[in-house]
Design an enzyme around this catalytic site. Structure first.
Site, short mmCIF file in Angstrom:
data_model
loop_
_atom_site.label_atom_id
_atom_site.label_comp_id
_atom_site.label_asym_id
_atom_site.label_seq_id
_atom_site.Cartn_x
_atom_site.Cartn_y
_atom_site.Cartn_z
CG ASP A 1 34.10 42.51 47.61
OD1 ASP A 1 33.40 43.51 47.36
OD2 ASP A 1 35.09 42.21 46.92
CG ASN B 1 27.20 41.00 36.96
OD1 ASN B 1 26.59 40.84 38.03
ND2 ASN B 1 28.52 40.95 36.88
CD GLU C 1 31.83 46.24 35.78
OE1 GLU C 1 32.71 46.86 35.18
OE2 GLU C 1 32.06 45.52 36.78
CG HIS D 1 32.31 44.75 44.10
ND1 HIS D 1 33.11 43.72 44.55
CD2 HIS D 1 32.00 44.46 42.81
CE1 HIS D 1 33.28 42.85 43.57
NE2 HIS D 1 32.63 43.27 42.51
CD GLU E 1 31.35 40.87 40.07
OE1 GLU E 1 32.15 41.75 40.43
OE2 GLU E 1 31.06 40.66 38.89
O1 G3I Z 1 46.00 44.84 32.09
C1 G3I Z 1 46.87 45.52 33.01
C2 G3I Z 1 48.28 45.46 32.53
O2 G3I Z 1 48.37 46.17 31.33
C3 G3I Z 1 49.19 46.06 33.61
O3 G3I Z 1 50.51 45.92 33.23
C4 G3I Z 1 48.97 45.34 34.95
C5 G3I Z 1 49.80 45.97 36.07
O4 G3I Z 1 49.34 45.60 37.33
O5 G3I Z 1 47.62 45.43 35.30
C6 G3I Z 1 46.76 44.82 34.36
O6 G3I Z 1 45.43 44.94 34.78
C7 G3I Z 1 45.05 44.11 35.85
C8 G3I Z 1 43.93 43.21 35.38
O7 G3I Z 1 43.29 42.56 36.46
C9 G3I Z 1 44.52 42.19 34.38
O8 G3I Z 1 43.65 41.23 33.97
C10 G3I Z 1 44.59 45.03 37.00
O9 G3I Z 1 45.71 45.72 37.54
C11 G3I Z 1 43.91 44.23 38.08
O10 G3I Z 1 43.38 45.11 39.06
C12 G3I Z 1 42.78 43.42 37.46
O11 G3I Z 1 42.10 42.76 38.49
C13 G3I Z 1 40.82 42.19 38.24
C14 G3I Z 1 39.71 43.23 37.97
O12 G3I Z 1 38.45 42.57 37.94
C15 G3I Z 1 39.85 43.95 36.65
O13 G3I Z 1 38.76 44.83 36.48
C16 G3I Z 1 40.51 41.44 39.53
O14 G3I Z 1 41.40 40.34 39.66
C17 G3I Z 1 39.07 40.92 39.55
O15 G3I Z 1 38.75 40.47 40.85
C18 G3I Z 1 38.11 42.03 39.20
O16 G3I Z 1 36.78 41.54 39.16
C19 G3I Z 1 35.76 42.48 38.77
C20 G3I Z 1 34.66 41.72 38.06
O17 G3I Z 1 35.18 40.99 36.98
C21 G3I Z 1 33.57 42.67 37.57
N1 G3I Z 1 33.05 43.46 38.66
C22 G3I Z 1 34.06 44.19 39.45
C23 G3I Z 1 35.11 43.20 39.97
C24 G3I Z 1 36.11 43.91 40.85
O18 G3I Z 1 36.82 44.86 40.12
#
Ligand code: G3I
Length: 397
Positions: free
Chosen positions: A308, A241, A188, A277, A306
């Site tokens: 979905d 990617n 990205e 996505h 990825e």
């Molecule tokens: O870091 C914050 C934290 O500070 C906060 O307190 C907490 C509250 O909910 O959230 C934390 O962030 C979370 C993060 O994972 C932590 O590692 C996000 O809410 C949460 O949405 C996030 O989810 C992941 C997301 O990537 C992050 O961008 C998902 O599990 C994961 O499936 C998703 O995967 C990404 C791929 O890597 C790249 N392409 C898009 C794809 C979907 O977003």
């Protein structure tokens, strides 16, 4: 075009039509008619073991899923799925022969403090893959998101920041040398058309999501990241990617131009990956195959990494038969594009059960984006993939 896999476009509507009884049963059955969750899970595993997606796929295409853990799961109120949900893991192993750590190789997970690496979850995924005849897609090394505060808010000079990135890439890639098939080296790195300034490298703090490494170290850091990864594991295939690049559009064309530049500079870039996505409220990316083909023509591999397919759920929370049929068409269309392009060798969905999908936590009101319901009952989308893979294999034989 790959001739061995070229197949008449499967009559997509016919697949959906063949599934109508199932669709209706799925969408209309009263909740009381459903088997107990455990029985359904067991039945699902039995089906996967006997006839999973990996067993019907052509030999030259791996079928992958994200391995659920970290990220949104950390606050979801259940234990880490890949580590603790044995039934989930069994179905994953029976259905898929490629696996991508959903979050477990990202910076905030694997490198939480300066000088401190936590490889436990990533090691477990790689070991499980080896034990189950799966390849692994490493995800990801140069990304603006999920960076720990010690990187984004650290008081590092540019030279220190570059050394930190190099050390991270070489440590993580080096640890799994020979055990990762493909790495998403740069993830990205372009902003979107809808961002201020439009499609451009994420090199500007004014952007909502800027990439600190590109911003501070310049675009040259992209080629360096690939070279460092290649030094650490010369066998791994190294990818760009991104999302919103499925069609031939401004963003995918920016990548196409970048890929040409990197190749001309001798950078070890081996592939371009389409996250995919997708959302049923937008049209199907009709130029996906042509888009993949132009990257293939550069001599690059392509991959779907990825996939979905989300949609807005009715108030009942239960998808309609029409939504499930349209979703099945979309999954199938993306798979067909990959099957039609010679070096699209890896097809991955971002989770296979709604139980653990990231979509509802990110887009409330939307969901049901994966190929199985929460209890692992298969959706029409699953059968569309299965049938399309089997047909592609049959034509090869
Ligand atoms: O870091 C914050 C934290 O500070 C906060 O307190 C907490 C509250 O909910 O959230 C934390 O962030 C979370 C993060 O994972 C932590 O590692 C996000 O809410 C949460 O949405 C996030 O989810 C992941 C997301 O990537 C992050 O961008 C998902 O599990 C994961 O499936 C998703 O995967 C990404 C791929 O890597 C790249 N392409 C898009 C794809 C979907 O977003």
């Amino acid at each position: 075009m790959r001739s061995s896999r070229s197949h008449s476009k499967v009559a997509r509507s016919a697949v959906a039509a063949g599934l109508l009884p199932l669709l209706l049963a799925t969408a209309a059955a009263p909740a009381t008619a459903a088997p107990p969750a455990k029985a359904q899970e067991d039945a699902s595993y039995g089906q996967a073991k006997k006839n999973g997606l990996r067993t019907v796929a052509p030999d030259d295409l791996v079928i992958g899923t994200a391995a659920a853990g970290g990220g949104h799961h950390l606050t979801a109120g259940y234990p880490d799925p890949f580590t603790y949900d044995k039934q989930y893991r069994k179905i994953l192993n029976a259905e898929f022969n490629s696996v991508s750590p959903e979050n477990q190789m990202k910076w905030d997970f694997i490198h939480p403090e300066e000088g401190v690496y936590d490889f436990a979850a990533a090691d477990a995924i790689v070991a499980n893959a080896q034990a189950n005849g799966q390849v692994v897609r490493g995800h990801t090394l140069l990304w603006h998101s999920q960076l720990p505060a010690w990187v984004t808010e650290g008081d590092h000079t540019d030279a220190e920041l570059e050394a930190i990135l190099k050390d991270h890439i070489q440590t993580v890639v080096g640890r799994y040398k020979g055990r990762i098939q493909q790495w998403d080296v740069a993830n990205e790195i372009f902003a979107d058309t809808w961002d201020a300034g439009g499609v451009r490298l994420r090199d500007d703090p004014e952007l909502a999501a800027s990439n600190i490494f590109i911003e501070r170290l310049g675009p040259e850091i992209i080629g360096k990241a690939f070279r460092w990864a290649h030094e650490a594991d010369p066998e791994a295939k190294l990818f760009l990617n991104d999302y919103a690049v499925e069609d031939v559009n401004t963003k995918s064309t920016a990548y196409y131009e970048l890929a040409k530049e990197l190749l001309a500079e001798g950078v070890p870039l081996h592939g371009f990956a389409f996250q995919a996505h997708l959302d049923l409220q937008y049209p199907f990316p009709a130029s996906l195959e042509a888009n993949m083909q132009r990257f293939d023509d550069l001599g690059l591999e392509t991959a779907v990494t990825e996939l979905d397919v989300r949609f807005t759920l009715p108030e009942s929370g239960v998808p309609t038969a029409e939504q499930l049929a349209e979703q099945a068409d979309t999954y199938q269309g993306v798979l067909e594009a990959c099957l039609s392009v010679e070096d699209c060798n890896s097809f991955t969905i971002w989770g296979f059960t709604d139980k653990y999908s990231w979509v509802p936590s990110f887009s409330p009101g939307q969901g049901a984006a994966t190929v199985m319901f929460e209890d692992y009952e298969r959706k029409p989308a699953y059968y569309a993939l299965h049938e399309t893979l089997a047909q592609a294999s049959g034509e090869e034989g």
